[in-house]
Design an enzyme around this catalytic site. Structure first.
Site, PDB file in Angstrom:
ATOM      1  N   CYS A 428       0.830  -1.209   0.000  1.00 12.06           N
ATOM      2  CA  CYS A 428       0.000   0.000   0.000  1.00 12.06           C
ATOM      3  C   CYS A 428       0.863   1.257   0.000  1.00 12.06           C
ATOM      4  O   CYS A 428       0.543   2.249   0.670  1.00 12.06           O
ATOM      5  CB  CYS A 428      -0.957   0.012   1.198  1.00 12.06           C
ATOM      6  N   ASN A 429       1.962   1.225  -0.725  1.00 13.34           N
ATOM      7  CA  ASN A 429       2.872   2.370  -0.808  1.00 13.34           C
ATOM      8  C   ASN A 429       3.459   2.415  -2.213  1.00 13.34           C
ATOM      9  O   ASN A 429       4.629   2.094  -2.427  1.00 13.34           O
ATOM     10  CB  ASN A 429       3.977   2.249   0.241  1.00 13.34           C
TER      11      ASN A 429
END
Length: 883
Positions: A428-429
């Site tokens: 999630c980055n």
């Protein structure tokens, strides 16, 4: 960036003590690790449930200690906690306990209720969303500039998502890379219009959840004071600190670094409870937050007939809509108490976890293949020299000897055989992922167009990685966890020096490659003879009904070291020597698996249904939560043996030490039983419970609560239409991917030959031909002429039945389970990976061709198989051109 290791860590082979505790102590002073020698006692007493598991995903969630859970349960047993919105004695107890926990949280971050308010949320994501929705944004207009929302590119998805809120409010969003921050500070010019009240917001992570980089907390006051100009515009800058990753292993002092907003998730600190986080809000800005919705407990008073609403004065109660998760909040108290007692505080945790990360990084960075190329590419922004600059996170991809990335999904599957758990993907980055993988925005879009989405196992596209591997340490991690991970990398991926064959020992410069080439060139006649002998044996076996076991034993003898070893051509298909006298392909075995993940049922002929082989995977075993059990979680499932009797219309289930139990095949029998929904590979399936009698039988054998459920006869799954050319999609039972799985004995034999002589003794039983076939859990076993030729087929006719080839079957750790004993053995997946150039595909999925199949139909052993080759593939039955 990558750091060059010191000479002392340049080769695992040269320094075999690198994985020893003595070397760890040399690199990491003892005072930084182990809480004064208590770590082993902590692990034994508080985390014994880990067993053999090496848990390295503490950024995802850390683990709760046993005593925290016990203290919490004792608390709930001794006290009655009422709804905190009531005013009775039990509710007052709840209110007072919650307020105590708020004070404890503020104390943990070295601040007090005078400066900050604690607003409980469902997690850091909800806290970030709350800031985006309530911040006093001023939209850009013709009358003047508006607010800015600025965020670091190395931020979690939940931060970047705030820009969707700001866009709806006509507020501009700006992304800034970490490399751009220092120039902003150097080039900053003081803005004279300090009287301007336009509020701006800057968000950055205290610690990157991708690489573990700790960003300077000094940025907070520099942004607030204007000495660090994120954007040269009039107004006042406020700081939102994403501390979710940071506070799991590091102390945060808000007295020294007074961010305006701090978001966090408690499960990352304590492991329990989950679904609970907080937003810490500076009391200076709290009065300016704009909240529109009001829920239960937030209102001092309101009217239903007109727009009249007065919020409560307390910042916390004003923003906590509805009844808070009060029992989970109470659990936090015990989390703080136990963690402090076990470790002595966050500073000790910080040094303990950093020691493990530093050691792991140093050894990993020094591992080299024999040709000098690195074993791992590490994605880091620091040199792992200081716990103030680097958290206990290591992000990497594994490389082969040629420097090519080995897909993270492949590494993950092998790691599971070593009982190692870490996380893979982009975490999630996407900002940090793009930077470290060197992927442009166009690359990321192409990955998506090629079918890759966040969280899947599509690890390589056109040879380029779509993500990476992240290991992270928690306060209960030990040296043995680090050691186990490093041993796994060495055992599975460190290329070993290959000794030349005896027949070319006088030519060491040529090595084994010359030997294999010579064997391949000299092997034409032998290969042809072996193929002819094999087909002859098969025909005799089928005619005389010798049975599969004897047949394949004879096949193995006929092929023993006669067929040349085959190299792959880079497309998972061996470039074998082509011959012009290939024999017919024949179906030699039929398996079905009535109960998903249980033992196979072998037949000589069997009817087909609309979902595949009749009754194949019509039943499955689920746990007490209704989740399907597989051999990956419960290897002993393979010891449960179902037998179908079509004449008697029943299924008899047996297992060692258990009396046989019988179940009717009559579909009407399940109508009175409880209906339930389950999931198979993401698909929702309609099932019904097969009753308490069989549930008790299975629970007794497996030693855990479970039940048997069956797919509802009149409600079937539709296969993925994209995988089929027909208008009407095929129907699926409880299978994972397709109606049938086919494997080729030539591929089995080739895989068997990939072991070295030293490995054969150890793996003799594991890699026996019969055992191999059982492990791959196919429906259809054929005798092909060449290894892996089936992977180039487009369609298959077996007798007068036609099947469409869907795709190759990607294998997981289930092939490492002995189907006779339930014991695990990790070598097979490693051998398959080596044999297929890093891939783990074996066998092909088939669907009934929707236009050509007719029902009822029967498959029979001995039937000839006619493949139709893909247009791009050469038919191996054609004579090879001269070179």
């Amino acid at each position: 960036m990558e750091n060059d290791p010191t000479d002392s860590t340049s080769s695992y082979k040269q320094s075999p003590d690198l994985l020893s505790f003595q070397h760890f102590q040399t690199l990491c002073p003892a005072r930084g690790y182990g809480y004064g020698g208590k770590i082993q006692e902590i692990r034994a007493r508080e985390f014994s449930r880990l067993g053999e598991l090496i848990y390295l995903d503490h950024v995802g969630t850390t683990l709760f200690p046993q005593s925290q859970l016990e203290r919490f349960m004792d608390d709930l047993t001794e006290n009655i906690y009422g709804n905190p919105h009531s005013q009775n004695i039990r509710s007052r107890l709840t209110q007072d306990t919650i307020e105590h926990v708020r004070y404890r949280i503020l104390q943990h971050f070295n601040t007090s209720a005078d400066d900050y308010s604690v607003i409980f949320t469902s997690g850091s994501t909800a806290a970030l969303k709350m800031v985006g929705e309530t911040f006093p944004w001023i939209p850009e207009s013709s009358e003047g500039p508006g607010s800015y929302f600025c965020y670091l590119t190395d931020n979690h998805t939940s931060v970047v998502g705030i820009r969707a809120i700001t866009a709806s409010k006509n507020v501009l969003s700006i992304s800034v890379t970490p490399e751009e921050i220092p120039p902003l500070e150097r080039n900053c010019t003081t803005i004279k219009e300090h009287h301007c009240n336009i509020p701006h917001l800057f968000c950055f992570p205290a610690q990157s959840n991708f690489s573990g980089t700790k960003y300077p907390l000094s940025w907070i006051q520099k942004v607030q004071s204007g000495t660090l100009c994120v954007k040269s515009t009039p107004g006042k800058w406020f700081v939102l600190l994403d501390a979710a990753s940071y506070v799991s292993t590091s102390p945060l002092d808000l007295a020294l670094h007074p961010a305006d907003f701090v978001c966090l998730s408690f499960y990352k600190i304590f492991g329990f409870p989950t679904g609970l986080g907080a937003l810490l809000v500076s009391n200076k800005i709290a009065p300016f937050l704009k909240k529109t919705y009001f829920g239960g407990g937030t209102a001092a008073t309101y009217l239903t007939g007109e727009d009249f609403y007065i919020p409560r004065k307390s910042v916390s109660t004003r923003f906590e809509d509805g009844t808070c998760s009060f029992l989970d909040i109470i659990a936090l108290k015990h989390g703080f108490d136990i963690m402090e007692k076990l470790t002595g505080g966050m500073e000790n945790i910080k040094e303990h976890t950093f020691a493990l990360a530093y050691y792991t990084y140093t050894v990993l960075a020094g591992l080299k293949h024999p040709n000098g190329s690195p074993v791992a590419q590490i994605y880091n922004d620091t040199e792992f020299k200081s716990s103030d600059m680097q958290g206990p996170i290591i992000n990497l991809n594994v490389l082969d000897e040629q420097g090519h990335v080995i897909g993270f999904s492949q590494v993950d599957k092998l790691a599971s055989l070593y009982h190692i758990q870490f996380r893979t993907g982009c975490f999630c980055n996407n900002g940090a992922c793009q930077k470290h993988l060197g992927a442009s925005a166009e690359d990321m879009k192409k990955f998506f167009q090629a079918g890759h989405v966040c969280g899947d196992d599509v690890d390589l596209i056109d040879g380029r990685p779509t993500g990476s591997i992240r290991i992270s340490f928690g306060y209960m991690s030990t040296f043995e966890d680090s050691q186990a991970f490093l041993k796994f990398i060495v055992d599975c991926f460190l290329k070993k020096t290959v000794q030349p064959d005896k027949d070319v020992a006088s030519q060491p410069s040529q090595g084994k490659a010359v030997s294999e080439s010579a064997r391949l060139l000299a092997g034409n006649d032998q290969a042809n003879k072996a193929n002819a002998d094999t087909n002859k044996l098969l025909q005799e076996a089928i005619t005389s009904k010798n049975g599969l076991s004897k047949t394949l034993s004879m096949m193995q003898e006929a092929h023993n070291m006669h067929l040349p070893k085959l190299e792959t051509n880079g497309h998972d298909v061996p470039t074998s020597v082509k011959t012009s006298n290939e024999k017919p392909v024949t179906l030699i075995t039929i398996y079905l698996y009535p109960i998903k993940s249980c033992s196979a049922f072998e037949v000589s002929e069997w009817p087909l249904g609309k979902q595949g082989l009749l009754y194949d995977r019509n039943w499955m075993i689920v746990n007490q939560n209704g989740v399907c059990l597989s051999q990956k979680q419960e290897p002993r499932l393979c010891l449960i043996r179902p037998f179908l009797d079509l004449k008697q219309n029943n299924m008899v289930i047996t297992a060692e030490g258990m009396d046989p139990i019988k179940i009717s095949l009559n579909d009407e029998s399940g109508k009175q039983n409880r209906a339930c929904q389950s999931k198979v590979c993401g698909d929702r399936v309609q099932t019904y419970d097969c009753g308490q009698r069989i549930a008790d039988w299975l629970s007794l054998f497996l030693g855990r609560q479970c039940q048997l459920i069956r797919q509802t006869p009149d409600l079937s799954r539709n296969a993925n239409k994209k995988a089929q050319s027909g208008v009407n999609p095929a129907l699926l039972s409880l299978v994972n991917e397709a109606q049938y799985l086919l494997i080729n004995t030539a591929s089995i034999l080739h895989l068997r030959e990939q072991t070295t002589s030293s490995e054969e003794d150890e793996l003799e039983e594991t890699l026996h031909i019969n055992a191999l076939i059982e492990r791959f859990r196919a429906n259809l076993v054929i005798t092909g002429s060449k290894p892996f030729e089936e992977e180039e087929w487009d369609e298959v006719s077996i007798g007068d039945l036609n099947f469409k080839v869907v795709k190759k079957c990607t294998r997981c750790q289930m092939i490492c389970i002995n189907q006779k004993t339930g014991e695990r053995n990790k070598q097979l997946l490693q051998i398959l990976s080596a044999c297929k150039g890093g891939k783990k595909t074996f066998g092909i999925y088939l669907m009934n061709h929707p236009l050509c199949s007719s029902f009822p139909a029967v498959l029979s052993v001995g039937t000839q198989v006619f493949p139709l080759w893909k247009e791009s593939a050469e038919n191996p039955n054609e004579a090879a051109p001269e070179e």
